[in-house]
Design an enzyme around this catalytic site. Structure first.
Site, mmCIF file in Angstrom:
data_model
loop_
_atom_site.group_PDB
_atom_site.id
_atom_site.type_symbol
_atom_site.label_atom_id
_atom_site.label_comp_id
_atom_site.label_asym_id
_atom_site.label_seq_id
_atom_site.Cartn_x
_atom_site.Cartn_y
_atom_site.Cartn_z
ATOM 1 N N LYS A 1 1.069 -1.374 -0.044
ATOM 2 C CA LYS A 1 0.206 -0.091 0.363
ATOM 3 C C LYS A 1 0.705 0.739 -0.161
ATOM 4 O O LYS A 1 0.628 1.734 -0.463
ATOM 5 C CB LYS A 1 -0.943 0.228 1.277
ATOM 6 C CG LYS A 1 -1.510 -0.922 1.045
ATOM 7 C CD LYS A 1 -3.135 -1.023 2.375
ATOM 8 C CE LYS A 1 -1.901 -1.221 4.058
ATOM 9 N NZ LYS A 1 -1.337 -2.341 3.920
ATOM 10 N N THR A 2 1.481 1.105 0.872
ATOM 11 C CA THR A 2 2.473 2.368 1.019
ATOM 12 C C THR A 2 3.375 2.323 0.081
ATOM 13 O O THR A 2 4.047 4.075 -0.747
ATOM 14 C CB THR A 2 3.321 2.556 2.506
ATOM 15 O OG1 THR A 2 3.053 2.040 3.786
ATOM 16 C CG2 THR A 2 4.386 3.589 2.869
ATOM 17 N N ASP B 1 -2.001 8.182 3.717
ATOM 18 C CA ASP B 1 -1.784 6.950 3.872
ATOM 19 C C ASP B 1 -2.495 6.158 4.990
ATOM 20 O O ASP B 1 -2.459 7.142 6.813
ATOM 21 C CB ASP B 1 0.044 6.485 4.221
ATOM 22 C CG ASP B 1 0.398 4.984 4.126
ATOM 23 O OD1 ASP B 1 -0.570 4.423 4.277
ATOM 24 O OD2 ASP B 1 1.832 5.153 4.746
ATOM 25 N N GLU B 2 -2.396 5.195 6.075
ATOM 26 C CA GLU B 2 -2.552 4.671 7.424
ATOM 27 C C GLU B 2 -4.100 5.200 7.423
ATOM 28 O O GLU B 2 -4.076 5.542 9.062
ATOM 29 C CB GLU B 2 -1.590 4.875 8.355
ATOM 30 C CG GLU B 2 -0.403 4.493 8.182
ATOM 31 C CD GLU B 2 0.042 2.875 8.719
ATOM 32 O OE1 GLU B 2 -0.921 2.734 8.593
ATOM 33 O OE2 GLU B 2 1.248 2.544 8.668
ATOM 34 N N GLN C 1 -5.598 -3.385 11.420
ATOM 35 C CA GLN C 1 -4.454 -2.984 12.039
ATOM 36 C C GLN C 1 -4.963 -1.654 12.387
ATOM 37 O O GLN C 1 -4.219 -0.289 12.733
ATOM 38 C CB GLN C 1 -3.088 -2.053 10.651
ATOM 39 C CG GLN C 1 -2.717 -3.187 10.416
ATOM 40 C CD GLN C 1 -1.607 -3.235 8.843
ATOM 41 O OE1 GLN C 1 0.167 -2.737 9.689
ATOM 42 N NE2 GLN C 1 -1.339 -3.707 7.678
ATOM 43 N N ARG D 1 5.330 -7.367 11.090
ATOM 44 C CA ARG D 1 6.035 -6.488 10.898
ATOM 45 C C ARG D 1 7.442 -6.707 10.228
ATOM 46 O O ARG D 1 8.401 -6.236 9.859
ATOM 47 C CB ARG D 1 6.949 -5.704 12.422
ATOM 48 C CG ARG D 1 5.594 -4.374 12.486
ATOM 49 C CD ARG D 1 5.256 -4.133 11.843
ATOM 50 N NE ARG D 1 4.232 -4.094 11.104
ATOM 51 C CZ ARG D 1 3.692 -3.683 9.859
ATOM 52 N NH1 ARG D 1 4.424 -3.042 9.138
ATOM 53 N NH2 ARG D 1 2.430 -3.980 9.333
HETATM 54 N N1 LIG Z 1 5.001 -5.467 -6.741
HETATM 55 C C1 LIG Z 1 6.065 -5.776 -5.536
HETATM 56 N N2 LIG Z 1 7.334 -6.089 -5.957
HETATM 57 C C2 LIG Z 1 8.643 -6.360 -4.826
HETATM 58 N N3 LIG Z 1 8.750 -5.846 -3.516
HETATM 59 C C3 LIG Z 1 7.037 -5.164 -3.261
HETATM 60 C C4 LIG Z 1 6.231 -5.572 -4.539
HETATM 61 N N4 LIG Z 1 5.448 -4.287 -3.425
HETATM 62 C C5 LIG Z 1 5.884 -4.309 -2.314
HETATM 63 N N5 LIG Z 1 6.672 -4.446 -2.064
HETATM 64 C C6 LIG Z 1 7.729 -4.830 -0.688
HETATM 65 O O1 LIG Z 1 7.101 -5.565 0.592
HETATM 66 C C7 LIG Z 1 6.997 -4.488 1.007
HETATM 67 C C8 LIG Z 1 6.305 -4.254 1.878
HETATM 68 O O2 LIG Z 1 5.289 -3.432 1.204
HETATM 69 P P1 LIG Z 1 4.879 -1.989 1.739
HETATM 70 O O3 LIG Z 1 4.862 -1.432 2.756
HETATM 71 O O4 LIG Z 1 4.340 -0.946 1.106
HETATM 72 O O5 LIG Z 1 3.194 -2.307 2.419
HETATM 73 P P2 LIG Z 1 1.817 -1.831 3.208
HETATM 74 O O6 LIG Z 1 1.250 -2.515 2.848
HETATM 75 O O7 LIG Z 1 2.478 0.206 3.210
HETATM 76 O O8 LIG Z 1 2.013 -2.440 4.737
HETATM 77 P P3 LIG Z 1 1.625 -1.744 5.950
HETATM 78 O O9 LIG Z 1 0.265 -2.297 5.635
HETATM 79 O O10 LIG Z 1 2.600 -2.615 6.942
HETATM 80 O O11 LIG Z 1 1.600 -0.683 6.249
HETATM 81 C C9 LIG Z 1 8.071 -3.405 1.208
HETATM 82 O O12 LIG Z 1 9.208 -3.638 1.426
HETATM 83 C C10 LIG Z 1 8.293 -3.270 -0.544
HETATM 84 O O13 LIG Z 1 8.981 -2.239 -0.684
HETATM 85 MG MG LIG Z 2 2.038 0.761 4.599
#
Ligand SMILES: Nc1ncnc2c1ncn2[C@@H]1O[C@H](COP(=O)(O)OP(=O)(O)OP(=O)(O)O)[C@@H](O)[C@H]1O
Ligand SMILES: [Mg+2]
Length: 754
Positions: free
Chosen positions: A33-34, A225-226, A256, A610
């Protein structure tokens, strides 16, 4: 294709390239997402030529904002600096700076922090002649803060019979009046508190449509975000700002949501669908962060909640190591096992300290971990807080203890003479110090004993009361052990009572910290290896332990310690989650209702997700609580992880003299995938370098950076760095064949080649 789009899966790309209109991504942890939000911004600038000044991105912490900015800068260059990116508070403080004159504030209005605010409340309560035991500043302030975050002004508060009834039944009928005076006083002083930054932005947009209009036009793109942790006030601001262009993108995860206690409204997610009917919703289901064991375990945990939006999170990552469960006999052992495990894993996998995080439910749990890490010379940092012995309430109690031992200690004296308040103001304090210098040969204690000779009667009496109390502590310190004295100090000074009565989240944390200090002393006096159990001996132990101030060292390679709340959005290769016991996690206070228990479970879900590569959960069978050894029960949450994902560890506390642990680490370097059972098997997995004839290791103290060396197993290499401090001296060597390795000099046999 633009190369940043290559690193995205299909739905992620959809979230990045469809830049127009409202968009919501509610998806599980680690699904990117981020990353989507970040790339969406890069894409706006790079592919659509959008001016960064017209993009507003709201994050939960400043750290998250700066990381995102850095990432975008990599794609678009320096232009990224012009983005409006930061926390709600920082972004809207900035807008208020430009516009606050319309609300009657001076341009350079002051921002009150929480302490300033509470101080002001306290003063108002006093001026109104109210009892501050009923109108406790913390409680009153929290009530005001809660009202502001729900956008209830003092006028509405006073005229609403529901609030009145509430306050009356809480025996605080004059809360509304305090709220009114507080707001007026802040206004007169040209000051806003944290909540005002959001509250006043809402007022500004409501009462000055022209201003709202200006910003609606300026910010063509808004991203949050969040999103699950926004409160009503934050939600309304973003909704209004998006009123003209409608390009708003929010990302979050209802599983979350962990800030309900601060007014976050998970309902914002549901409202969003109603408020933006032509919403594009995107599902992200692939987790990229964690191993299969971790993703499956996390899914299993959250399934126990009833209200979550259904999600199907999966990962293509390898299965990975199973989740490790460590059972410790006590919290001290828990700390040591974690520190040893970090030490071993670092060696075994050649990971850095910064790859590890230790998460806990409550702040006071950091103490045993900090002590264990310090003993093993592992650097750490505490995110979102101070190290245990730097915390105010701990310093206060320690100052009493120090002063009891040495009543000449001016620093400690200044800290405690009017704490808790006993009517000895700064002028009197200066007079005491001055009198000590001029009349009593520099003796503060002498001056404290004879205040009538130089202070007016009232102040003198207060000082005498202080003196009697400290005298009793001094007497105790000569005949009782450190624990008895500390307990008495915490009690007789009124510190523990003062903190106990403060029922806010911060007050509770401080109370727990002081209790934890008492636990630390008890552990010290109960320790059969400690001969001298006096207060002096304990204080010496503390100064030795805290001598090296880690907070000032800016080496980024440190283990991160923090509460689970602070860890939201972050990721680490190896996460330790400690204190998995009933009444601790889930917290005792959250067992009252299903709703609370579910929030606690979401917190557990945040913690577990995490971890990228490895997760270790620990619990202690006993821990000191309130100075007494209590027996704990393992957390019910542990039973929510499928047994196929978890195994009980047999880790031992590693000391510098237990050779096998270290040998293990070296054998594993060569055979990382095999799980050797005996030392022989382990060695068989390694392909030893054939050492030169007559291999004789050199004296490690002769090593220097840049030197060529030979290792029995790894062959030839060059010393890159040396860490000769403490008991775990080590060298980082770049080997010609096997790359860079960090070696423990007490075990590694290195021969210096000239
Ligand atoms: N398509 C992709 N290919 C490779 N790595 C990815 C891809 N998408 C995300 N990632 C990696 O996966 C990890 C998690 O991504 P991100 O932090 O954006 O998730 P999130 O959904 O925001 O998580 P959270 O809910 O914990 O905030 C990061 O290290 C990111 O770089
Ligand atoms: Mg995130």
């Amino acid at each position: 294709m633009l190369n940043y789009l290559e690193g995205l899966n299909e739905p992620q790309r959809e979230g990045v390239v469809n830049t127009e209109g409202p968009c919501m991504i509610i998806a599980g942890a680690g699904s990117g997402k981020t990353r989507v939000l970040t790339m969406r911004i890069a894409h706006l600038i790079k592919a659509h030529g959008v001016d960064p000044f017209s993009i507003m991105a709201l994050t939960f912490t400043n750290k998250a904002a700066s990381e995102m900015r850095e990432r975008i800068e990599k794609e678009v260059g320096q232009e990224a600096r012009n983005l409006w990116m930061g926390t709600f508070h920082s972004i809207f403080a900035r807008i208020l700076r430009f516009e606050c004159d319309k609300l009657g504030y001076p341009k350079d209005f002051t921002i009150y922090d929480t302490d300033d605010s509470k101080q002001l409340v306290k003063q108002i309560v006093k001026e109104m002649g109210l009892d501050d035991k009923i109108y406790k500043p913390n409680v009153v302030f929290n009530r005001i803060s809660g009202a502001k975050n729900k956008l209830v002004s003092w006028k509405e508060y006073i005229s609403n019979p529901l609030f009145k009834a509430d306050d009356e039944s809480a025996r605080k009928p004059r809360l509304g009046e305090i709220y009114k005076t507080y707001v007026q006083r802040c206004f007169k002083a040209g000051a806003m508190d944290f909540d005002d930054l959001l509250f006043n932005t809402n007022v500004l947009f409501k009462e000055h449509p022209d201003v709202l209009h200006k910003y609606q036009h300026r910010f063509r793109y808004i991203l949050v975000d969040e999103f699950q942790d926004t409160n009503v006030s934050q939600y309304l601001i973003t909704k209004k700002l998006a009123g003209v262009h409608g390009n708003i993108c929010v990302v979050g995860d209802d599983a979350q949501s962990i800030y309900a206690f601060r007014g976050a409204e998970i309902e914002n997610i549901l409202n969003f669908e109603k408020d933006f009917p032509d919403l594009r919703t995107i599902k992200l289901e692939q987790n990229y962060r964690s191993t299969q064991h971790i993703v499956d375990a996390a899914n299993g945990i959250i399934r126990n909640n009833t209200g979550q939006l259904p999600k199907n999170v999966w990962t293509a990552n390898p299965q990975g190591e199973s989740i490790e469960l460590i059972q410790a006999a006590s919290d001290t052992e828990e700390g040591r096992l974690v520190a040893s495990a970090i030490f071993e894993e670092k060696m075994r996998k050649q990971w850095r300290s910064q790859d590890f995080a230790v998460l806990y439910r409550t702040n006071s749990q950091s103490r045993s971990l900090e002590e264990a890490l310090r003993r093993m010379n592992i650097k750490y940092k505490i995110v979102g807080g101070l190290s245990f012995y730097q915390r105010k309430e701990i310093k206060d109690v320690l100052a009493y203890l120090r002063f009891a031992i040495n009543p000449q200690d001016e620093q400690s004296f200044r800290r405690i003479i009017n704490l808790p308040k006993r009517g000895i103001g700064p002028t009197s304090v200066d007079k005491i110090i001055m009198a000590a210098g001029t009349r009593y040969d520099g003796s503060i204690w002498e001056a404290v004993c004879r205040p009538a000779e130089y202070l007016p009667a009232r102040a003198a009496n207060a000082v005498l009361g202080f003196k009697d109390m400290v005298e009793a502590f001094r007497y105790d310190a000569t005949r009782k052990d450190a624990y008895e004295v500390t307990r008495r100090v915490a009690k007789d000074t009124g510190i523990i009572k003062m903190l106990y009565e403060d029922k806010t989240v911060e007050g509770l944390t401080r109370y727990e910290n002081v209790q934890e200090l008492i636990n630390a002393v008890k552990e010290f006096t109960d320790n059969p290896e400690v001969e001298d159990k006096s207060l002096t001996a304990f204080l010496q132990e503390v100064s030795l332990l805290t001598g090296v101030d880690q907070d000032k060292d800016d080496d980024p390679d440190k283990v991160t310690l923090m509460t689970v709340h602070m860890a939201k959005g972050l990721e680490f290769k190896h996460v330790f989650l400690v204190g998995m016991e009933e009444d601790l996690f889930p917290s005792q206070m959250m067992l009252g209702s299903r709703k609370d228990l579910e929030e606690e479970r979401r917190l557990f879900y945040v913690a577990v997700t995490r971890a990228q590569s490895k997760l270790t959960l620990t619990f202690a069978l006993s821990r000191y609580r309130f100075g007494r050894l209590t027996y704990g029960e393992r957390s019910r949450f542990l039973d929510e992880i499928g047994p196929e994902h978890m195994n009980l560890s047999s880790r031992k506390v590693h000391t510098s003299t237990t050779k096998p642990a270290s040998e293990l680490s070296f054998a594993r370097i060569s055979a990382p995938t095999k799980k050797p059972t005996t030392l022989g098997a382990r060695m068989a997995g390694a392909k030893p370098h054939k050492p030169s004839e007559g291999f004789a290791p050199s004296d490690p103290s002769k090593l220097a950076v840049g030197q060529k060396v030979e290792h029995q197993k790894f062959g030839f290499g060059t010393v890159e760095a040396l860490d000769m401090d403490g008991m775990n001296k080590r060298a980082k060597v770049a080997f010609d064949k096997v790359g860079s390795k960090t070696l423990l000099l007490s075990f590694a046999k290195l021969r210096i080649l000239d």
